[in-house]
Design a protein around this motif. Structure first.
Motif, PDB file in Angstrom:
ATOM      1  N   CYS A 129      45.122  47.438  42.642  1.00 27.43           N
ATOM      2  CA  CYS A 129      43.690  47.238  42.347  1.00 27.43           C
ATOM      3  C   CYS A 129      43.490  45.822  41.839  1.00 27.43           C
ATOM      4  O   CYS A 129      44.007  45.460  40.777  1.00 27.43           O
ATOM      5  CB  CYS A 129      43.210  48.247  41.310  1.00 27.43           C
ATOM      6  N   ASN A 130      42.750  45.030  42.588  1.00 25.61           N
ATOM      7  CA  ASN A 130      42.484  43.652  42.175  1.00 25.61           C
ATOM      8  C   ASN A 130      41.635  43.570  40.921  1.00 25.61           C
ATOM      9  O   ASN A 130      41.692  42.567  40.198  1.00 25.61           O
ATOM     10  CB  ASN A 130      41.780  42.902  43.310  1.00 25.61           C
ATOM     11  N   LYS A 131      40.823  44.568  40.660  1.00 24.38           N
ATOM     12  CA  LYS A 131      40.001  44.559  39.450  1.00 24.38           C
ATOM     13  C   LYS A 131      40.868  44.760  38.205  1.00 24.38           C
ATOM     14  O   LYS A 131      40.658  44.129  37.178  1.00 24.38           O
ATOM     15  CB  LYS A 131      38.926  45.653  39.538  1.00 24.38           C
ATOM     16  N   PRO A 134      44.581  41.452  39.123  1.00 29.28           N
ATOM     17  CA  PRO A 134      44.222  40.494  40.170  1.00 29.28           C
ATOM     18  C   PRO A 134      45.419  40.113  41.029  1.00 29.28           C
ATOM     19  O   PRO A 134      46.508  39.833  40.533  1.00 29.28           O
ATOM     20  CB  PRO A 134      43.697  39.292  39.369  1.00 29.28           C
ATOM     21  N   GLY A 135      45.189  40.133  42.343  1.00 31.08           N
ATOM     22  CA  GLY A 135      46.224  39.764  43.285  1.00 31.08           C
ATOM     23  C   GLY A 135      47.071  40.911  43.781  1.00 31.08           C
ATOM     24  O   GLY A 135      47.892  40.727  44.693  1.00 31.08           O
ATOM     25  N   SER A 136      46.854  42.115  43.249  1.00 32.00           N
ATOM     26  CA  SER A 136      47.688  43.254  43.649  1.00 32.00           C
ATOM     27  C   SER A 136      47.180  43.922  44.924  1.00 32.00           C
ATOM     28  O   SER A 136      47.893  44.715  45.542  1.00 32.00           O
ATOM     29  CB  SER A 136      47.764  44.289  42.518  1.00 32.00           C
ATOM     30  N   CYS A 138      43.635  45.742  47.212  1.00 33.12           N
ATOM     31  CA  CYS A 138      42.606  46.782  47.053  1.00 33.12           C
ATOM     32  C   CYS A 138      43.059  48.023  47.818  1.00 33.12           C
ATOM     33  O   CYS A 138      42.995  48.061  49.049  1.00 33.12           O
ATOM     34  CB  CYS A 138      41.255  46.301  47.575  1.00 33.12           C
ATOM     35  N   HIS A 156      38.276  41.579  48.360  1.00 33.66           N
ATOM     36  CA  HIS A 156      39.060  41.811  47.151  1.00 33.66           C
ATOM     37  C   HIS A 156      38.679  43.101  46.426  1.00 33.66           C
ATOM     38  O   HIS A 156      39.473  43.621  45.638  1.00 33.66           O
ATOM     39  CB  HIS A 156      38.897  40.630  46.189  1.00 33.66           C
ATOM     40  N   CYS A 157      37.471  43.619  46.656  1.00 33.22           N
ATOM     41  CA  CYS A 157      37.023  44.792  45.896  1.00 33.22           C
ATOM     42  C   CYS A 157      35.828  45.446  46.579  1.00 33.22           C
ATOM     43  O   CYS A 157      34.885  44.758  46.995  1.00 33.22           O
ATOM     44  CB  CYS A 157      36.641  44.389  44.475  1.00 33.22           C
ATOM     45  N   ASP A 198      35.732  36.721  44.793  1.00 36.84           N
ATOM     46  CA  ASP A 198      37.185  36.633  44.649  1.00 36.84           C
ATOM     47  C   ASP A 198      37.625  36.801  43.196  1.00 36.84           C
ATOM     48  O   ASP A 198      38.776  36.540  42.854  1.00 36.84           O
ATOM     49  CB  ASP A 198      37.707  35.305  45.214  1.00 36.84           C
ATOM     50  N   GLU A 201      37.788  41.170  38.791  1.00 37.54           N
ATOM     51  CA  GLU A 201      38.112  41.596  37.425  1.00 37.54           C
ATOM     52  C   GLU A 201      36.980  41.283  36.449  1.00 37.54           C
ATOM     53  O   GLU A 201      36.933  41.835  35.346  1.00 37.54           O
ATOM     54  CB  GLU A 201      39.409  40.930  36.957  1.00 37.54           C
TER      55      GLU A 201
END
Length: 335
Positions: A129-131, A134-136, A138, A156-157, A198, A201
């Motif tokens: 989960c990018n939220k 970050p960077g992992s 969606c 990204h989300c 982008d 989070e």
């Protein structure tokens, strides 16, 4: 549960000073969202700063007719307040459509604004989960996304904002009052929540360490009517698949002012600027409303499993505005 420090704030100044320099500190109001996220391991604050004893519970009318709702005012109290019910029914209806009675008795106005998405990938620390990280990635985009966004999402989300109250505040042109070490400032409710871009989070425009102190509702115009409609999987205690808050003022059969905000469709309450522009100054016939709403929703980018949200939101908006038109055209009751 991981250990954390705890401070019961006695003033806004003290709370902001304690938070300063601690990016992983969190303010605590009713705790109906934050405590759940701590139990799940999504939030791991090093320091909780309890704001519940600060004088932020009042709902008061200001001399210019603005209604100031303190950030610690409970959702149930705001929904039942006579001035809210009389002047801003969309807000009362939105609050009553959210959560359960028990939670509304604890949840606060500020906490409602700051609650985080109910995306299951965000709430499950074993999933990407990018939220949350970050960077992992969606997980929802190629996974289970029936409940996710169709408007304003990014690669990204695709999460949605869960708040019913925030949708009503967006349509009612409310502002959010914030206090930080640099002083007090206000942000329009329509600009308070962010689209993911982008930086998913970052949910809101709030600055590090700022405290939500109040929500300000502008004086209601004579003849303005509002309402809130919500579609969900069950009759209570469920988040919106799609929702709409609508405000309408008629003058000589034409829309002098129309405001429309959608919930359940985007990362933030979605103010329908295209539909509003088409309807303002026009006669709000069923065909005109439908065409305006469809023009708004033409921006949608549905995913594999959530295209149903577009016709659902269209029907909700058309029904809401038709209801307000009928009310405005109803002859006054005989005295």
């Amino acid at each position: 549960m991981k250990p954390f420090d705890y401070t019961r704030a006695t003033s806004l100044q003290q709370a902001a000073a304690v938070h300063a320099g601690r990016p992983d500190a969190r303010y605590l109001g009713g705790g109906t969202n934050l405590v759940d996220l701590m139990k799940l391991g999504v939030e791991t604050p090093s320091h909780l700063i309890d704001l519940s004893r600060l004088p932020l519970h009042e709902v008061e009318e200001l001399p210019d007719g603005t209604l100031r709702v303190g950030a610690a005012a409970r959702n149930s109290d705001v929904a039942a307040h006579p001035l809210v019910r009389a002047r801003y029914p969309a807000l009362s209806q939105a609050l009553l459509a959210g959560a359960s009675g028990q939670l509304r008795n604890v949840a606060t106005t500020g906490g409602n604004l700051l609650q985080r998405t109910r995306c299951p990938y965000f709430q499950d620390v074993s999933k990407p989960c990018n939220k949350r990280e970050p960077g992992s990635g969606c997980g929802a985009r190629d996974g289970v996304h029936r409940d996710h966004a169709v408007l304003g999402h990014s690669d990204h989300c695709i999460a949605t904002n869960p708040s019913d109250m925030a949708v009503a505040l967006a349509a009612l042109d409310a502002t959010v009052e914030l206090y930080g070490q640099e002083g007090t400032r206000t942000v329009a409710a329509t600009a308070f929540h962010r689209l993911p871009g982008d930086r998913p989070e970052r949910d809101t425009a709030i600055r590090d360490g700022e405290i939500v102190t109040a929500v300000l509702l502008p004086a209601a115009a004579p003849g303005a009517a509002s309402l809130y409609r919500k579609a969900r999987d069950r009759a209570s205690y469920a988040f919106a698949l799609a929702s709409v808050a609508a405000v309408l003022e008629l003058e000589d059969g034409r829309a002098r002012r129309v405001a429309l905000a959608f919930g359940g469709l985007a990362h933030r309450p979605w103010r329908a600027a295209t539909a509003e522009a088409r309807l303002t100054g026009a006669e709000p016939t069923a065909d005109a409303v439908r065409e305006a709403v469809r023009a708004e929703l033409a921006q949608a980018r549905p995913l594999r499993d959530n295209a149903y949200k577009i016709p659902l939101a269209e029907r909700l908006a058309c029904d809401a505005l038709a209801t307000l038109v009928r009310r405005a055209q109803r002859p006054p009751a005989a005295s």
